[in-house]
Scaffold this motif. Structure first.
Motif, PDB file in Angstrom:
ATOM      1  N   ALA A 106       0.835  -1.205   0.000  1.00 45.91           N
ATOM      2  CA  ALA A 106       0.000   0.000   0.000  1.00 45.91           C
ATOM      3  C   ALA A 106       0.871   1.258   0.000  1.00 45.91           C
ATOM      4  N   VAL A 107       2.067   1.128   0.578  1.00 50.78           N
ATOM      5  CA  VAL A 107       3.018   2.244   0.587  1.00 50.78           C
ATOM      6  C   VAL A 107       3.894   2.203  -0.663  1.00 50.78           C
ATOM      7  N   GLU A 108       4.395   1.016  -0.984  1.00 52.16           N
ATOM      8  CA  GLU A 108       5.404   0.893  -2.037  1.00 52.16           C
ATOM      9  C   GLU A 108       4.819   0.798  -3.445  1.00 52.16           C
ATOM     10  N   ASN A 109       3.591   0.290  -3.552  1.00 53.63           N
ATOM     11  CA  ASN A 109       2.986   0.106  -4.871  1.00 53.63           C
ATOM     12  C   ASN A 109       1.474   0.306  -4.793  1.00 53.63           C
ATOM     13  N   PRO A 110       1.036   1.543  -4.504  1.00 52.19           N
ATOM     14  CA  PRO A 110      -0.397   1.788  -4.333  1.00 52.19           C
ATOM     15  C   PRO A 110      -1.226   1.426  -5.565  1.00 52.19           C
ATOM     16  N   ALA A 111      -0.601   1.461  -6.738  1.00 50.40           N
ATOM     17  CA  ALA A 111      -1.333   1.090  -7.960  1.00 50.40           C
ATOM     18  C   ALA A 111      -1.804  -0.357  -7.896  1.00 50.40           C
ATOM     19  N   LEU A 112      -1.017  -1.213  -7.233  1.00 52.24           N
ATOM     20  CA  LEU A 112      -1.414  -2.616  -7.091  1.00 52.24           C
ATOM     21  C   LEU A 112      -2.676  -2.737  -6.249  1.00 52.24           C
ATOM     22  N   VAL A 113      -2.761  -1.942  -5.186  1.00 47.49           N
ATOM     23  CA  VAL A 113      -3.957  -1.959  -4.338  1.00 47.49           C
ATOM     24  C   VAL A 113      -5.182  -1.587  -5.167  1.00 47.49           C
ATOM     25  N   PHE A 120     -11.091  -7.517  -7.585  1.00 46.70           N
ATOM     26  CA  PHE A 120     -11.750  -8.335  -6.556  1.00 46.70           C
ATOM     27  C   PHE A 120     -12.554  -7.430  -5.624  1.00 46.70           C
ATOM     28  N   PRO A 121     -13.694  -6.898  -6.085  1.00 45.83           N
ATOM     29  CA  PRO A 121     -14.471  -5.945  -5.272  1.00 45.83           C
ATOM     30  C   PRO A 121     -14.864  -6.542  -3.922  1.00 45.83           C
ATOM     31  N   GLY A 122     -14.655  -5.743  -2.871  1.00 43.85           N
ATOM     32  CA  GLY A 122     -15.046  -6.153  -1.529  1.00 43.85           C
ATOM     33  C   GLY A 122     -14.113  -7.146  -0.871  1.00 43.85           C
ATOM     34  N   GLN A 123     -13.019  -7.502  -1.560  1.00 45.67           N
ATOM     35  CA  GLN A 123     -12.143  -8.540  -1.016  1.00 45.67           C
ATOM     36  C   GLN A 123     -10.718  -8.051  -0.744  1.00 45.67           C
ATOM     37  N   VAL A 124     -10.514  -6.743  -0.840  1.00 42.12           N
ATOM     38  CA  VAL A 124      -9.171  -6.188  -0.619  1.00 42.12           C
ATOM     39  C   VAL A 124      -9.234  -5.125   0.471  1.00 42.12           C
ATOM     40  N   ALA A 125      -8.454  -5.334   1.534  1.00 40.28           N
ATOM     41  CA  ALA A 125      -8.338  -4.355   2.614  1.00 40.28           C
ATOM     42  C   ALA A 125      -6.914  -3.818   2.642  1.00 40.28           C
ATOM     43  N   VAL A 126      -6.753  -2.642   3.230  1.00 43.48           N
ATOM     44  CA  VAL A 126      -5.426  -2.043   3.392  1.00 43.48           C
ATOM     45  C   VAL A 126      -5.053  -2.099   4.866  1.00 43.48           C
ATOM     46  N   GLY A 127      -3.866  -2.629   5.151  1.00 44.08           N
ATOM     47  CA  GLY A 127      -3.361  -2.645   6.518  1.00 44.08           C
ATOM     48  C   GLY A 127      -2.430  -1.471   6.730  1.00 44.08           C
ATOM     49  N   ILE A 128      -2.794  -0.606   7.664  1.00 43.86           N
ATOM     50  CA  ILE A 128      -1.951   0.550   7.989  1.00 43.86           C
ATOM     51  C   ILE A 128      -1.418   0.360   9.402  1.00 43.86           C
ATOM     52  N   PHE A 134       3.173   7.452  12.102  1.00 44.27           N
ATOM     53  CA  PHE A 134       3.863   7.224  10.832  1.00 44.27           C
ATOM     54  C   PHE A 134       3.863   5.736  10.486  1.00 44.27           C
ATOM     55  N   VAL A 135       3.656   5.449   9.210  1.00 50.25           N
ATOM     56  CA  VAL A 135       3.487   4.079   8.737  1.00 50.25           C
ATOM     57  C   VAL A 135       4.818   3.321   8.777  1.00 50.25           C
ATOM     58  N   ALA A 136       4.747   2.046   9.214  1.00 52.48           N
ATOM     59  CA  ALA A 136       5.900   1.135   9.167  1.00 52.48           C
ATOM     60  C   ALA A 136       5.550  -0.017   8.236  1.00 52.48           C
ATOM     61  N   THR A 137       6.560  -0.533   7.527  1.00 48.22           N
ATOM     62  CA  THR A 137       6.331  -1.587   6.540  1.00 48.22           C
ATOM     63  C   THR A 137       7.264  -2.778   6.801  1.00 48.22           C
ATOM     64  N   LYS A 138       7.108  -3.812   5.932  1.00 46.39           N
ATOM     65  CA  LYS A 138       7.968  -5.015   5.975  1.00 46.39           C
ATOM     66  C   LYS A 138       7.989  -5.646   7.374  1.00 46.39           C
ATOM     67  N   GLY A 139       6.781  -5.995   7.849  1.00 44.34           N
ATOM     68  CA  GLY A 139       6.701  -6.595   9.179  1.00 44.34           C
ATOM     69  C   GLY A 139       7.064  -5.609  10.274  1.00 44.34           C
ATOM     70  N   GLN A 147       2.372   9.595   6.713  1.00 40.83           N
ATOM     71  CA  GLN A 147       1.422   9.647   7.827  1.00 40.83           C
ATOM     72  C   GLN A 147       0.247   8.709   7.556  1.00 40.83           C
ATOM     73  N   ALA A 148      -0.195   8.035   8.613  1.00 41.87           N
ATOM     74  CA  ALA A 148      -1.266   7.043   8.479  1.00 41.87           C
ATOM     75  C   ALA A 148      -2.517   7.643   7.839  1.00 41.87           C
ATOM     76  N   THR A 149      -2.909   8.825   8.268  1.00 40.74           N
ATOM     77  CA  THR A 149      -4.134   9.440   7.735  1.00 40.74           C
ATOM     78  C   THR A 149      -3.987   9.774   6.259  1.00 40.74           C
ATOM     79  N   ASP A 150      -2.811  10.255   5.860  1.00 38.55           N
ATOM     80  CA  ASP A 150      -2.586  10.583   4.442  1.00 38.55           C
ATOM     81  C   ASP A 150      -2.679   9.322   3.584  1.00 38.55           C
ATOM     82  N   LEU A 151      -2.105   8.225   4.071  1.00 39.96           N
ATOM     83  CA  LEU A 151      -2.154   6.972   3.321  1.00 39.96           C
ATOM     84  C   LEU A 151      -3.603   6.497   3.187  1.00 39.96           C
ATOM     85  N   ALA A 152      -4.352   6.547   4.274  1.00 37.06           N
ATOM     86  CA  ALA A 152      -5.752   6.124   4.234  1.00 37.06           C
ATOM     87  C   ALA A 152      -6.550   6.968   3.242  1.00 37.06           C
TER      88      ALA A 152
END
Length: 238
Positions: A106-113, A120-128, A134-139, A147-152
């Protein structure tokens, strides 16, 4: 508000981490499918799964455990961790997952989201997952300046089914969720927001529900420790 019992998978076992530290894992069982059945028998409407090894590896690692859970239960299930391309998304949905959770991409490749949400409508969620907003990635191993709100907000028009918001500093610490930050995020977007991290007693669930804007809550350690009785909690939230 929906309560999602959590099964975090590490090396094929059910574990809980403390603030995302793999070295601080408590093992709660070595039969994830049996644990999933217990949650289903208690009456849960959904299950939340995390492939912890997969989150670090960038690809599914606990696939066998996830598949065993999907074969054992009938309730809808969502999974996060190591899902970073369309092939993996399609694979999991074909195997019976109801929803995939995309975090790092969601951070590195938002186009994929966006592509996945369209496919897949209704079957994809974003984990923030955020530390001090501030958002952390890779586990959770890498921190960003996003910022979490900006990403959302950036996914408002993408058609994602939900946002799972985790306050990393609260996760597994049994100190209560960050209600203020979660409520603020839920009010900032029209996407349903699910709270994660620190939900450790019935009062937490009541407080999250009382905001009127938080769609769900994820709890793991508190259910294993008995601090929250799942059957009672489900009745109270209904």
């Amino acid at each position: 508000m929906i309560l999602y019992p959590a099964i975090d998978l590490k090396d094929g076992q059910c574990v809980r981490l403390l603030r995302g530290e793999m070295s601080a894992a408590t093992v709660f069982g070595d039969d994830p499918a049996a644990q999933a059945l217990k949650f289903q028998d208690a009456g849960c409407q959904w299950l939340h799964l995390v492939d912890l090894n997969g989150a670090f590896a960038g690809a599914p690692v606990n696939g066998a455990a996830v598949e065993a859970i999907l074969k054992a239960i009938k309730v809808p299930t969502q999974l996060g961790g190591g899902i970073r391309d369309m092939a993996t998304i399609a694979m999991w949905l074909e195997k019976g997952l109801s929803r995939v959770i995309l975090g790092t991409v969601a951070v590195e490749n938002p186009a994929l989201v966006r592509e996945a949400a369209r496919a897949f409508p209704g079957q994809v969620a974003v984990g923030i997952d955020a530390r001090k907003g501030f958002v952390a990635t890779k586990g959770w191993a890498e921190e960003t300046n996003v910022q979490a709100t900006d990403l959302a907000r950036s996914f408002e028009d993408a058609g994602v089914a939900a946002i799972i918001y985790t306050d990393i500093d609260r996760d597994g610490a049994m100190g209560g969720p960050n209600i203020e930050a979660t409520e603020a995020l839920a009010r900032a977007v029209s996407i349903p927001v699910i709270a994660s991290g620190g939900v450790s007693r019935m009062a937490d669930l009541h407080a999250l529900k009382a905001t009127g804007v938080i769609a769900g809550a994820i709890s793991g350690r508190a259910l294993y420790d008995g601090a929250i009785d799942l059957t009672e909690a489900l009745k109270a939230l209904a």
